[in-house]
Structures are given as structure tokens and as C-alpha cells.
Scaffold this motif. Structure first.
Motif, PDB file in Angstrom:
ATOM      1  N   ILE A   1       0.836  -1.200   0.000  1.00 47.52           N
ATOM      2  CA  ILE A   1       0.000   0.000   0.000  1.00 47.52           C
ATOM      3  C   ILE A   1       0.871   1.250   0.000  1.00 47.52           C
ATOM      4  O   ILE A   1       0.610   2.213  -0.729  1.00 47.52           O
ATOM      5  CB  ILE A   1      -0.974  -0.028   1.214  1.00 47.52           C
ATOM      6  CG1 ILE A   1      -1.912   1.165   1.167  1.00 47.52           C
ATOM      7  CG2 ILE A   1      -0.266  -0.021   2.538  1.00 47.52           C
ATOM      8  CD1 ILE A   1      -3.000   1.028   0.175  1.00 47.52           C
ATOM      9  N   ILE A   2       1.963   1.234   0.768  1.00 43.76           N
ATOM     10  CA  ILE A   2       2.826   2.413   0.858  1.00 43.76           C
ATOM     11  C   ILE A   2       3.536   2.654  -0.469  1.00 43.76           C
ATOM     12  O   ILE A   2       3.549   3.760  -1.007  1.00 43.76           O
ATOM     13  CB  ILE A   2       3.848   2.232   1.998  1.00 43.76           C
ATOM     14  CG1 ILE A   2       3.116   2.253   3.341  1.00 43.76           C
ATOM     15  CG2 ILE A   2       4.912   3.298   1.948  1.00 43.76           C
ATOM     16  CD1 ILE A   2       3.993   1.971   4.519  1.00 43.76           C
ATOM     17  N   VAL A   3       4.102   1.569  -1.034  1.00 44.76           N
ATOM     18  CA  VAL A   3       4.851   1.719  -2.280  1.00 44.76           C
ATOM     19  C   VAL A   3       3.945   2.201  -3.404  1.00 44.76           C
ATOM     20  O   VAL A   3       4.278   3.144  -4.135  1.00 44.76           O
ATOM     21  CB  VAL A   3       5.481   0.371  -2.676  1.00 44.76           C
ATOM     22  CG1 VAL A   3       6.153   0.499  -4.020  1.00 44.76           C
ATOM     23  CG2 VAL A   3       6.452  -0.071  -1.630  1.00 44.76           C
TER      24      VAL A   3
ATOM     25  N   LEU B   1       1.115   3.726  -3.330  1.00 48.33           N
ATOM     26  CA  LEU B   1       0.668   5.112  -3.169  1.00 48.33           C
ATOM     27  C   LEU B   1       1.773   6.058  -3.626  1.00 48.33           C
ATOM     28  O   LEU B   1       1.517   7.091  -4.240  1.00 48.33           O
ATOM     29  CB  LEU B   1       0.281   5.404  -1.720  1.00 48.33           C
ATOM     30  CG  LEU B   1      -1.098   4.923  -1.266  1.00 48.33           C
ATOM     31  CD1 LEU B   1      -1.285   5.144   0.220  1.00 48.33           C
ATOM     32  CD2 LEU B   1      -2.199   5.618  -2.034  1.00 48.33           C
TER      33      LEU B   1
ATOM     34  N   LEU C   1      -1.034  10.687   2.770  1.00 49.81           N
ATOM     35  CA  LEU C   1       0.281  10.453   2.176  1.00 49.81           C
ATOM     36  C   LEU C   1       1.353  11.280   2.869  1.00 49.81           C
ATOM     37  O   LEU C   1       2.438  10.785   3.161  1.00 49.81           O
ATOM     38  CB  LEU C   1       0.240  10.792   0.685  1.00 49.81           C
ATOM     39  CG  LEU C   1      -0.406   9.693  -0.136  1.00 49.81           C
ATOM     40  CD1 LEU C   1      -0.719  10.172  -1.526  1.00 49.81           C
ATOM     41  CD2 LEU C   1       0.518   8.494  -0.185  1.00 49.81           C
TER      42      LEU C   1
ATOM     43  N   ILE D   1       2.154   9.536   6.008  1.00 53.82           N
ATOM     44  CA  ILE D   1       2.949   8.323   5.815  1.00 53.82           C
ATOM     45  C   ILE D   1       4.399   8.697   5.541  1.00 53.82           C
ATOM     46  O   ILE D   1       5.331   8.111   6.096  1.00 53.82           O
ATOM     47  CB  ILE D   1       2.377   7.465   4.662  1.00 53.82           C
ATOM     48  CG1 ILE D   1       1.025   6.879   5.071  1.00 53.82           C
ATOM     49  CG2 ILE D   1       3.332   6.355   4.283  1.00 53.82           C
ATOM     50  CD1 ILE D   1       0.329   6.135   3.969  1.00 53.82           C
TER      51      ILE D   1
ATOM     52  N   LEU E   1       8.678  10.127  -0.952  1.00 52.21           N
ATOM     53  CA  LEU E   1       8.103   8.932  -0.318  1.00 52.21           C
ATOM     54  C   LEU E   1       8.949   7.698  -0.625  1.00 52.21           C
ATOM     55  O   LEU E   1       9.332   6.945   0.271  1.00 52.21           O
ATOM     56  CB  LEU E   1       6.656   8.729  -0.796  1.00 52.21           C
ATOM     57  CG  LEU E   1       5.951   7.479  -0.298  1.00 52.21           C
ATOM     58  CD1 LEU E   1       6.016   7.374   1.210  1.00 52.21           C
ATOM     59  CD2 LEU E   1       4.503   7.461  -0.734  1.00 52.21           C
ATOM     60  N   LEU E   2       9.277   7.509  -1.924  1.00 52.54           N
ATOM     61  CA  LEU E   2      10.057   6.329  -2.282  1.00 52.54           C
ATOM     62  C   LEU E   2      11.464   6.408  -1.665  1.00 52.54           C
ATOM     63  O   LEU E   2      12.008   5.399  -1.212  1.00 52.54           O
ATOM     64  CB  LEU E   2      10.142   6.181  -3.800  1.00 52.54           C
ATOM     65  CG  LEU E   2       8.801   5.844  -4.461  1.00 52.54           C
ATOM     66  CD1 LEU E   2       8.955   5.683  -5.952  1.00 52.54           C
ATOM     67  CD2 LEU E   2       8.195   4.579  -3.863  1.00 52.54           C
TER      68      LEU E   2
END
Lengths: 342, 347
Positions: free
Chosen positions: A144-146, A148, B276, B279, B330-331
């Protein structure tokens, strides 16, 4: 001990339906009931053209649903499909647009031949799938994190290429053909034909091929699957690439239909794809679900949203309705399965 | 034999040393990252850019501005960290923010005083958190799916509350939005910062203490580390999870009120993407993906990093780069997190 064996026998007794077929039938029943209610209260719902539209207007969600369903069966999410659609659409337009034809930056592209442009766009889509696969299968990061993250990445690249808007000029005529031709004499578009072909292919893959059955084994118990010699990582990679490819195909078809690459295209489609899979009885918990069920789920969602529109509810209802329908579906399916067990 | 033993020992110490170095890096890297980003943006010649004509990245004005816009994420990300430490996730926080912003603005517009409106909105937040808790803990729906459903639900309700033809709850010819709606998140109280900022600071302080010193923090880590073990050792996992979801809902609403007050309108899409951002902040802060360990304080630093990056980038490159930048961060955070946590998994 004896109780256990009795139960085991009960499950293996021939002629008894599998839980999957049972749920698919259950959801078909729900569909029929919903359809009946809709026919009764929504004006003009029973018209044949409307019934056809229920399926043909949702071809993109169903195509996406195929990839998402298989991934969900293995216990993984793919939230990047919406972004991939936008990315592929924009890229295919960008590659096709004539080079140096205008002073407007958004009118200039790379001027590649049509076929090459589509191929490259699909490759880029699979690139996003590869990123997903790398993080999830290799680094073991929660999907789910990746996904997104790659959703933002893909949509972000689309926004950069279109400068936050869209590209729709200086396209060759051939670009608008694929998305708009229809079967002669009907309103059924080529995209719908592709959708049907893909669903049939996915059904065969699911039921009759070894990799198809492995998908279920991985979902039921990844560790057991690994120990019995399945290369789980490779299989997950394959599924993510497929999902991205399907999203890419959808993106190209949509871009062709509108003859434009829009960076905000397909916003929220990842959620719709997830919803139709869940409506069709796919469970993330245990290698459970089917493409056929997803198809039924898509028609159910279509019946609900079309009825809402037919009853002249404001479009703002769509979000609420989708939430409620999904919630009820999850609970109803669990209830049905529990009753069946007991 | 002896030589071999010594060799083994030296390898052992080397290993230990590298492990200690890695642990130190893990402990401190996030502060370096923040400092680095601030330095980069300060050194870069932002003065040439139209928007930054007013001054330097580190000028008091721009710092105040950055912190004021950072209030929602600062308010929320601590609670979000606690939830992720316990191994659960709440994707509905953005929609909860939007819905609370809409409800709050609607009440203010209709003549409610500030405090009653705030209290009612906070109760709504508790209800939203409780709904998530019900779906995830009691009905045992996978957290991601359950909170995606409520994401859609809350957003839908927010959109339904806003009258047709309007994009947000805002003042109109017939009804004027009281100007004091701004006071909470914009009016200077101390050092140029508004009330909302100090509330956020207090929230952070409380949550840091909760995580480090109270039983809730320990239980959250235990649940994330090994749910079955936590259950067997007598922790009421269902109740704790429920409580954590309620806390997240509560602070999501507090963040939504700050956002509504800052923009002086109730925008049903204002919270989009908040999940997001959270996260990213949590991952930058080194909280493990699967829960079990993490730190509220570091998440706050992570949140500041995001705000610096987005605000800083806004001044140098066009806005449509924003999404790519966030996705890449994020990545990047995922990779960083993986590299730093891998050690623990191997050991």
C-alpha cells in the motif's frame, strides 16, 4: 480427531460447490435483486440500451479490475493504476505530437511514429510496475505504501509533461481511431471488445494455467508456497507488471477516445478497481476471489451508480454510495460464508 | 587456534562497531536531513525568484509562514505515528480533516461561537475514529480496506454537505463568514505564531510523553511487534487499537479545524493527500513499516522536512512538480527506512 476428519471429509465431498463459486453466485443473486429494484424505481432503467451501457460504460474499471484482483488474491494492493493511466495517456500523446510545430510548448511533442509511441508509452507504464515489484517483492515493503508512492510519481510525471493541464493539439489523425471505432451497426466500442477479450484471457489464466493457480497458493500461504518451490517474488513481479500493462492499455485507449492526454485523468480509479474486486468477493486475507466475481462486482457498482444518476441524485453522492456499498458487501459476504460453514 | 580466535573476536568487534555506527546514524540522520534541506534552500539564490523577493528562506517571515501552514500536519502526525507503531494504518485522515473543516465552517457560518463549534467537531472526530476502530478491530476488516471505505464515506458526506454549485462552505452575499474564524490559525499570539501552533506544540509534547512514558505507548509498540504475543501477555489489543483509532480521529479533526480557520472556509477537498504526507513523515522518522518501533518526535522532524521541501520547491520550480517531488520523497524515505532497518531484521 474424528471431528476433524469428518469436517475434512465434508469439505472434500464431491458435488459441493467451492466457496468461490458460492460467493460468485451469491453476488449474482444480489445483482439480480438490485437490478430488479432499480428497474422498479428508476425511470427507463429496463431499456435494453441502458442494460448494455451498464457493462460497456465501465470497460476501463473492469480492465483495471483484472490486475487488481489477481494482486489482491496474493494479498497485495495496487493503488498506482490511476496514476499509470494518466501517465500512459499523456506520454502516448507526447510521443505522437509533431516536433517543433508550434511555439506553444504544450503543442510540441517528439513526433514519433504512432506504433513506436504506443510501445514506448506501454514500456513506461511497465516501468512503474517494475518499481512497484522491486520495492514489494525485493525490499518487502508493504504494497500500500509503495503503490501510493508510485501513484504520485506517475501522476506527477504526467503533470510535469502537461504542465499540470493537458496536451491535445497537433496529433496525427490515427491517434483518435482506436478509442472511438465501434463495431459496425452497434454502439459497442473497440475498447469494450478488448475488455471482453482480456476478461476471457484472465478467466482462462485463473482457472486453467499453473501460474494462475499459484496465485491462489501464494495468497493462501506465501511461506508454504515458497517452501513448495514457487518463486513468490517472480510471480508477484509478473502480476505487478501485468497490472501496470493493463492500466497502460486503458490509458492509451482513454487518451485516444478523448484525443487528449490529461494529467488529471483517472483520478480515483484505483479505488473503483479495488471496490469492484471487493464487491466480487475477493478477499485479501486468504487467496480467495475470481475474475468472474470481479466482473459481477463491476456490474453491481454500475447498477448502483447508474441508479443514483437516474434518480437525479447529485454526483456528490457517488463517494458516499461507493463507501456504503463496499462496506455492506464485505459484511454480507462474510455473513454468507459464516452461515455456510455453520 | 588462538590466532583464529582473536581474528573472530576482531571481526566480532568490527561487526559490533559497524552496528553501533549504524544505530547512531539511524538515531540522528533525520536531523541532518532536515538541516541539509534548510541549508540547501537557504544557500540557493531564492532571492532571484519572484515569489521569494521578500526575503531569504530563513527570514522570520518565511519561517513563520512555513510553521503556520505546517500546523495541520504537526497536529496530526504524532497520533498517526502511534497508530503505525501499533501496526495499523488510517488512510481516512485526509477525508476526516475535510469533513471536519466543512462541519466546523458550516457551524461558524451559522452563528455558533468558537468553543461550542470546536467541541462538536471534536466529538465528530471521536465518532469517526470510533467507526474506523469498529471496522478494523471489531469487524476485522483489513485496515487498508476499512479506512479506504471510510475515506470515501467521509469525503462523500463532506461533498454532500456543501450546497450544490458551491465549491466550499464560505461566506456569501446573504451570510457573511465571521472574520474571527481566522483568529485560531492566523492571529498573532506570541512570536508571530497563532493559537493553533501552540496547540500543535502541546499535542506533540503530550504524544511524545504518551509514547515514551505511558503504558499506551508501550502497548502500541508491543502490538506492532507481535500482535499474538501482545494478546497472550494480557494486552487488550482490540480496546487499545480502538483507542488509537479514536486518538487519530480526534487529532485529524483538530488539524481540520486549524485548516478551516487558516483558509476561513470549509473546503471538502482540503484534506486530500494528508494521509500520504503523514505516511511520508512517519517513514522519514524511521518508524518500521510493520510497526513495533518508531518515534513521535522524529515523525515531527519528518513532517517539517516535507513542509520545507514543498514550500522550498514552490519557490524555485512550478507547482506542477509538487506531486513528483512528494512521490520521490516517499520512495526515498522507503529506501532509507529499508536500509536502516534491515540490520534489525537480520539480527
Amino acid at each position: 480427531m474424528s471431528v476433524e476428519t469428518k469436517q475434512a471429509r465434508k469439505i472434500t465431498v464431491g458435488g459441493r460447490m467451492s466457496n468461490e463459486s458460492f460467493l460468485t453466485l451469491f453476488m449474482i443473486g444480489v445483482l439480480v435483486v438490485l437490478f430488479g429494484i432499480a428497474c422498479a424505481i428508476v425511470p427507463n432503467f429496463y431499456l435494453p440500451q441502458n442494460m448494455l451501457n451498464l457493462i460497456t460504460n465501465n470497460w476501463y474499471i473492469i480492465i483495471l479490475g483484472i490486475g487488481v484482483t489477481f494482486l489482491l488474491i496474493t494479498g497485495n494492493f495496487d493503488m498506482s493504476v490511476g496514476g499509470v493511466i494518466a501517465l500512459t495517456g499523456v506520454l502516448s500523446v507526447y510521443f505522437c505530437q509533431g516536433a517543433n510545430v508550434s511555439r506553444n510548448v504544450l503543442a510540441n511533442g517528439l513526433g514519433l511514429p504512432y506504433g513506436l509511441a504506443l510501445g514506448l508509452a506501454l514500456l513506461c507504464a511497465m516501468g512503474i510496475g517494475a518499481i512497484n515489484a522491486f520495492f514489494i517483492a525485493r525490499l518487502k515493503v508493504p504494497s500500500i505504501i509503495v503503490t501510493l508512492g508510485t501513484m504520485m510519481l506517475a501522476r506527477g510525471i504526467a503533470q510535469v509533461i502537461t504542465r499540470g493541464a493537458q496536451r491535445n493539439t497537433s496529433l496525427p489523425d490515427v491517434f483518435g481511431v482506436v478509442g472511438n471505432i465501434a463495431i459496425q451497426g452497434t454502439s459497442i466500442k473497440f475498447s469494450v471488445v478488448i475488455m471482453v477479450l482480456l476478461v476471457v484471457a484472465a478467466f482462462i489464466f485463473e482457472r486453467m494455467t499453473v501460474p494462475g493457480r499459484r496465485t491462489y497458493l501464494i495468497g493462501a500461504n506465501a511461506e508454504a508456497a515458497r517452501l513448495s518451490g514457487i518463486t513468490v517474488g517472480k510471480h508477484i513481479t509478473f502480476l505487478y507488471l501485468t497490472s501496470a500493462l493493463l492500466a497502460g492499455i486503458t490509458g492509451i485507449l482513454l487518451a485516444s477516445e478523448f484525443k487528449a492526454g490529461v494529467s488529471s485523468r483517472a483520478m480515483g480509479y484505483e479505488f473503483d478497481a479495488l471496490v469492484v474486486a471487493l464487491l466480487g468477493g475477493v478477499s485479501i486475507a486468504g487467496g480467495f476471489g475470481s475474475v468472474l466475481g470481479m466482473f459481477v462486482g463491476a456490474v453491481i457498482l454500475s447498477v448502483v451508480t447508474t441508479s443514483a444518476t437516474g434518480l437525479l441524485l447529485s454526483p456528490d453522492w457517488q463517494f458516499t454510495l461507493k463507501g456504503i456499498v463496499t462496506f455492506i458487501a464485505i459484511l454480507a459476504q462474510r455473513f454468507a460464508l459464516d452461515r455456510r460453514k455453520g | 587456534m588462538n590466532v583464529k580466535g582473536a581474528k573472530e573476536e576482531s571481526i566480532q568487534t568490527q561487526l559490533e562497531r559497524s552496528r553501533a555506527v549504524r544505530a547512531n546514524i539511524k538515531k540522528l540522520y533525520i536531523y541532518f536531513v532536515l538541516a541539509l534541506i534548510v541549508i540547501i534552500f537557504s544557500v540557493a539564490k531564492l532571492g532571484q525568484v519572484e515569489m521569494f523577493g521578500r526575503g531569504h528562506f530563513l527570514s522570520p517571515d518565511s519561517i513563520i509562514n512555513l510553521l503556520r501552514t505546517a500546523v495541520p500536519i504537526l497536529t496530526l502526525s504524532g497520533a498517526f505515528t502511534l497508530l503505525m507503531i501499533s501496526g495499523y494504518i488510517d488512510l481516512s485522515v485526509g477525508s476526516a480533516m475535510s469533513l471536519s473543516a466543512v462541519v466546523f465552517a458550516l457551524m461558524i457560518l451559522n452563528g455558533f461561537p468558537f468553543l461550542p463549534a470546536l467541541v462538536i467537531t471534536l466529538i465528530l472526530g471521536i465518532a469517526m475514529g470510533a467507526l474506523n476502530g469498529l471496522l478494523v478491530m471489531k469487524l476485522r476488516i483489513t485496515p487498508v480496506i476499512a479506512t479506504l471505505v471510510t475515506l470515501s464515506l467521509f469525503k462523500g458526506i463532506a461533498l454532500l454537505i456543501v450546497p450544490d454549485g458551491l465549491s466550499a462552505i464560505k461566506g456569501s452575499a446573504e451570510k457573511v463568514m465571521p472574520p474571527w474564524i481566522n483568529d485560531y490559525a492566523r492571529k498573532n499570539v506570541l512570536l508571530g505564531m497563532p493559537w493553533a501552533f501552540f496547540v500543535a506544540l502541546a499535542v506533540i509534547a503530550i504524544l511524545v510523553i504518551v509514547q515514551r512514558k505511558t503504558i499506551l505507548g508501550k502497548y502500541a509498540a508491543a502490538m506492532g511487534g507481535n500482535r499474538t504475543a501482545a494478546e497472550l501477555s494480557g494486552i487488550n489489543v482490540v480496546k487499545m487499537g480502538w483507542l488509537l483509532y479514536i486518538i487519530v480521529g480526534f487529532f485529524a479533526v483538530l488539524a481540520g479545524v486549524a485548516r478551516a480557520s487558516y483558509m476561513s472556509l470549509g473546503d471538502p477537498l482540503s484534506g486530500d493527500g494528508m494521509e500520504l504526507d503523514n505516511i511520508i513523515a512517519v517513514l522519514l522518522g524511521g518508524t518500521a513499516f510493520s510497526g513495533g518501533e518508531g518515534s513521535v518526535a522524529k515523525t515531527i522532524i519528518g513532517a517539517l522536512i516535507i513542509m520545507c521541501v514543498t514550500t522550498g520547491l514552490m519557490t524555485v520550480i512550478p507547482a506542477y512538480w509538487q506531486t513528483v517531488a512528494k512521490g520521490s520523497v516517499l520512495l526515498f524515505a522507503v529506501v532509507l527506512n529499508h536500509l536502516l532497518i534491515r540490520e534489525k531484521v537480520k539480527a
